[in-house]
Design a protein around this motif. Sequence first.
Motif, PDB file in Angstrom:
ATOM      1  N   ASN A   1      13.060   8.655  45.816  1.00 26.81           N
ATOM      2  CA  ASN A   1      13.416  10.233  45.999  1.00 26.81           C
ATOM      3  C   ASN A   1      12.266  10.920  46.841  1.00 26.81           C
ATOM      4  OD1 ASN A   1      15.285  10.507  44.088  1.00 26.81           O
ATOM      5  ND2 ASN A   1      13.801  10.209  42.392  1.00 26.81           N
TER       6      ASN A   1
ATOM      7  N   LYS B   1      24.001  14.893  55.651  1.00 22.46           N
ATOM      8  CA  LYS B   1      24.298  14.632  54.062  1.00 22.46           C
ATOM      9  C   LYS B   1      24.509  13.220  53.901  1.00 22.46           C
ATOM     10  CE  LYS B   1      28.445  14.495  52.877  1.00 22.46           C
ATOM     11  NZ  LYS B   1      28.388  13.292  52.025  1.00 22.46           N
TER      12      LYS B   1
ATOM     13  N   ARG C   1      26.963   8.455  50.981  1.00 22.17           N
ATOM     14  CA  ARG C   1      27.394   8.309  49.668  1.00 22.17           C
ATOM     15  C   ARG C   1      27.481   9.228  48.721  1.00 22.17           C
ATOM     16  NH1 ARG C   1      24.127   3.682  51.392  1.00 22.17           N
ATOM     17  NH2 ARG C   1      25.182   1.809  51.568  1.00 22.17           N
ATOM     18  N   GLN C   2      26.913  10.469  49.169  1.00 22.17           N
ATOM     19  CA  GLN C   2      26.773  11.586  48.281  1.00 22.17           C
ATOM     20  C   GLN C   2      27.922  12.534  48.352  1.00 22.17           C
ATOM     21  OE1 GLN C   2      23.782  14.294  49.473  1.00 22.17           O
ATOM     22  NE2 GLN C   2      23.241  14.833  47.212  1.00 22.17           N
ATOM     23  N   ALA C   3      28.381  12.887  47.174  1.00 18.24           N
ATOM     24  CA  ALA C   3      29.727  13.758  46.825  1.00 18.24           C
ATOM     25  C   ALA C   3      29.298  14.955  47.435  1.00 18.24           C
ATOM     26  CB  ALA C   3      30.037  13.838  45.783  1.00 18.24           C
ATOM     27  N   TRP C   4      30.395  15.715  48.231  1.00 21.92           N
ATOM     28  CA  TRP C   4      30.131  17.130  48.661  1.00 21.92           C
ATOM     29  C   TRP C   4      29.730  18.149  47.767  1.00 21.92           C
ATOM     30  CZ3 TRP C   4      29.686  18.214  53.682  1.00 21.92           C
ATOM     31  CH2 TRP C   4      30.196  17.209  54.604  1.00 21.92           C
ATOM     32  N   LEU C   5      30.286  17.852  46.599  1.00 24.43           N
ATOM     33  CA  LEU C   5      30.005  18.937  45.454  1.00 24.43           C
ATOM     34  C   LEU C   5      28.370  18.922  45.229  1.00 24.43           C
ATOM     35  CD1 LEU C   5      30.903  21.341  43.890  1.00 24.43           C
ATOM     36  CD2 LEU C   5      31.494  19.481  41.833  1.00 24.43           C
ATOM     37  N   GLU C   6      28.039  17.629  44.966  1.00 23.84           N
ATOM     38  CA  GLU C   6      26.766  17.391  44.752  1.00 23.84           C
ATOM     39  C   GLU C   6      25.721  17.805  45.733  1.00 23.84           C
ATOM     40  OE1 GLU C   6      23.757  13.520  43.832  1.00 23.84           O
ATOM     41  OE2 GLU C   6      25.957  13.296  44.054  1.00 23.84           O
ATOM     42  N   PHE C   7      26.114  17.482  47.097  1.00 22.18           N
ATOM     43  CA  PHE C   7      25.476  18.134  48.112  1.00 22.18           C
ATOM     44  C   PHE C   7      25.237  19.539  48.255  1.00 22.18           C
ATOM     45  CE2 PHE C   7      25.789  19.745  52.614  1.00 22.18           C
ATOM     46  CZ  PHE C   7      24.702  19.350  53.109  1.00 22.18           C
TER      47      PHE C   7
ATOM     48  N   SER D   1      25.618  21.661  45.623  1.00 27.68           N
ATOM     49  CA  SER D   1      24.782  22.222  44.503  1.00 27.68           C
ATOM     50  C   SER D   1      23.378  21.962  44.712  1.00 27.68           C
ATOM     51  CB  SER D   1      25.321  21.467  43.375  1.00 27.68           C
ATOM     52  OG  SER D   1      25.083  20.233  43.332  1.00 27.68           O
ATOM     53  N   GLU D   2      22.836  20.853  45.452  1.00 28.93           N
ATOM     54  CA  GLU D   2      21.547  20.467  45.603  1.00 28.93           C
ATOM     55  C   GLU D   2      20.849  21.375  46.556  1.00 28.93           C
ATOM     56  OE1 GLU D   2      18.923  16.663  47.173  1.00 28.93           O
ATOM     57  OE2 GLU D   2      21.094  16.292  46.747  1.00 28.93           O
ATOM     58  N   HIS D   3      21.853  21.731  47.688  1.00 28.78           N
ATOM     59  CA  HIS D   3      21.136  22.514  48.626  1.00 28.78           C
ATOM     60  C   HIS D   3      21.935  24.072  48.823  1.00 28.78           C
ATOM     61  CE1 HIS D   3      18.738  19.253  50.155  1.00 28.78           C
ATOM     62  NE2 HIS D   3      20.279  18.315  50.095  1.00 28.78           N
TER      63      HIS D   3
END
Length: 734
Positions: A19, A252, A255-261, A263-265
């Motif tokens: 992390n 990005k 492997r990270q989903a667009w929605l997760e990306f 929401s994270e930023h």
Amino acid sequence: MSKDKTHAEKKTDLAKLLNLSPTKIPKVTKEAAQAVGHPALEWKRLGIFAAIISLVVVIAYANSLWGQLVFNDGPTLAFITSTKDWDAFWSQLWAQALAVPFSQQWLKATFAWDYQSAGMNLFWFHTVNVGLHLATCLYLFALLFRISRRLKIDGQLDCDPYYLAFAASVLFACHPLTSESVAHIAGRIGPLWTATYLLSLNLFFFGYLGHSKAAKFWGYTLAAVFLAIGLLITPNTLTLPLTALVIAICLKPHRQAWLEFASEHVFSLAACVLLLGTLPYLTFRGMMLQAGNGLGLATLEPIAYYATQLKAIPAYYLRLFVVPVGLSVDPPFVLAQSFADILVIVGIVLVLATVIMMFVLRSKPIIVLALYMFLIGFVPVALLVQPEVASDQRFYFPLIGLCIIAGWGLARLANLNLRNAGIACGAIVIVLAGLTIWRNTDWYSGEALWKSAINVNQKSARAHAMYALELMHKNKMKEAAIEAKEAIKLDGQLAPAFITVAGVLLHEKDYEGARDAFSAAMELAKKQNLSTDIQVTCMSGLAESFMNLNQPQYAIPVLQQAMAIDAENARLHFIAGRSFLQAGQYQMAIAELQTALKMDASLFECWQPMAEAAIEMNAPDMAYGAANMAVMRENSTPAKLLLARADIAGGRFEEAKNLLTQVCVAEPENAQALAIMSVVQGKLGQSSEASSYRSRALKADPEVFSKVKIPGVQGQSSGGSSSRRSRRRHRRHN
């Protein structure tokens, strides 16, 4: 239990390491970091690469430090010599910056800071340009390294991030296409706004990738500050939020989903989108752009302008990126009249292909970023119709995109054979630096610059016209006339060519010819909406021609038009002072001449007409002070005669006699000196000597006593009599 606990602790430590931000030094040992796929930063390697980049910049641009004022440097820096109250200047500058953000006030401020730091020391101005270019290269190196390192850790980069960042930055550092922006003082806008742009991006990603609240606060806050500064430099900064958004998307994790990306930023991305949507509204407050390379050029029709922008991509920019030979401020094969031009079509295809390749190569984010930076560097300035159609300075930012692609290629080569990659990179840098050093010599002087432009483009009427102007300023009148005639032969609608012809005629005292040529140049300048500098030059020359023709009634209205455009032009006030003197408006003449001297204390030509006006007004103290300054400055015969007349007005007859004796010995046939001496001798009670001098004066010029005003003697001066004659002619004309 202890073993299980130890195993759990290891898993926890591993999760913490994963992390960690890759741009921050992990608080673990180098070995532990490498064990989980996060290689520690190699600060020594970064320092060596940064030092090499700095050395290359210094080597490539050291010879540019001795350059003169060239091309549009003079008009760009003209505000410096006319500024007397710097407190008022700074207040007005910041007020203008707030009222019209896109008026390039920050650029103007840097020139003012240069002047206040070192005066008109051109070495310092050039040093600042080189320093800004160096800063740009180092900011680029830092940004590319952070991006490529992140991509490497995520498995989206197939080469060493150190090599990629270094190769791209060092190629950019010494490419000849950067020469105009670095070696040319007025070209500073390129490195200034690019350095600000890249610094803002670096700070944004410091906050974007930071984990602590302090890192995010300072990163985003300082990024916003430099975004605001960038907007005060050029409208191109409007694209900065979009660039930040594009880089964020490129970073990005695959492997990270667009929605997760998202929401994270969410805060960072929303801020970019909000700025991208709102900042363009600042354009409604107006824009004030430099003439740039468009100095002396007519503005093209919109269709021709946009077609030219597309044609310049393959015909000039891409060609010179690969083979940087034949750089010019007036390149050939660039202008287009319509979209039917084959090279315009090629330009359209290249733009579309670049956009398509950004989608096709989306699995290679570093290439997507490079293609994006190549295109976005032209926006929005290339979309704003203006006299400048193509320039190396305009390509300063887009060049970064091409250098990233080249740097990626060299880094890929290093994967196969590091030694060969090093040799290839070194060879390219040596060649590019050598060509840059050579190109810098063109920016040493205006004469060298336009001679180089003619060598590249023999059929350029503008290059011949501007070269003629430079020759005229160097007092090479014969050569200037030849070049100006060649320019008119190539293009009979070129105002700078007519200005040169008029200047040569003015020098040769063909005032009627100069009047006609300046009039033609002024009409062309207005019709073609040329820069105000060109228009004021035409008006100034036309007014001076009228003044020399003793026609103040025509000179004064032209001067008023010119001063409405440029009220800080000392030369205009000087000509106005002499014109008012001819018109018999002595108080106005003195006021204008005093204004000219306040603006430019070196304009010693003002002292003689000021003394003349003071004598006409019977102001002996002012006349004596002005005449004395004229003698101190130039020590000419007319100045000495003025001082003698001022001495007479002040009752200093012995001083006048001593001064006139010097003139009469040196010039025994000078009618005015003899006439004034006759008056002085009479005032001293030496009637026989007075009579003798009077006879000699009348023999030399029977009308001498009507041509010069001698205090205490009835008669008229040249100023008074000529003004009355001109007013009578004006009444007859009307």
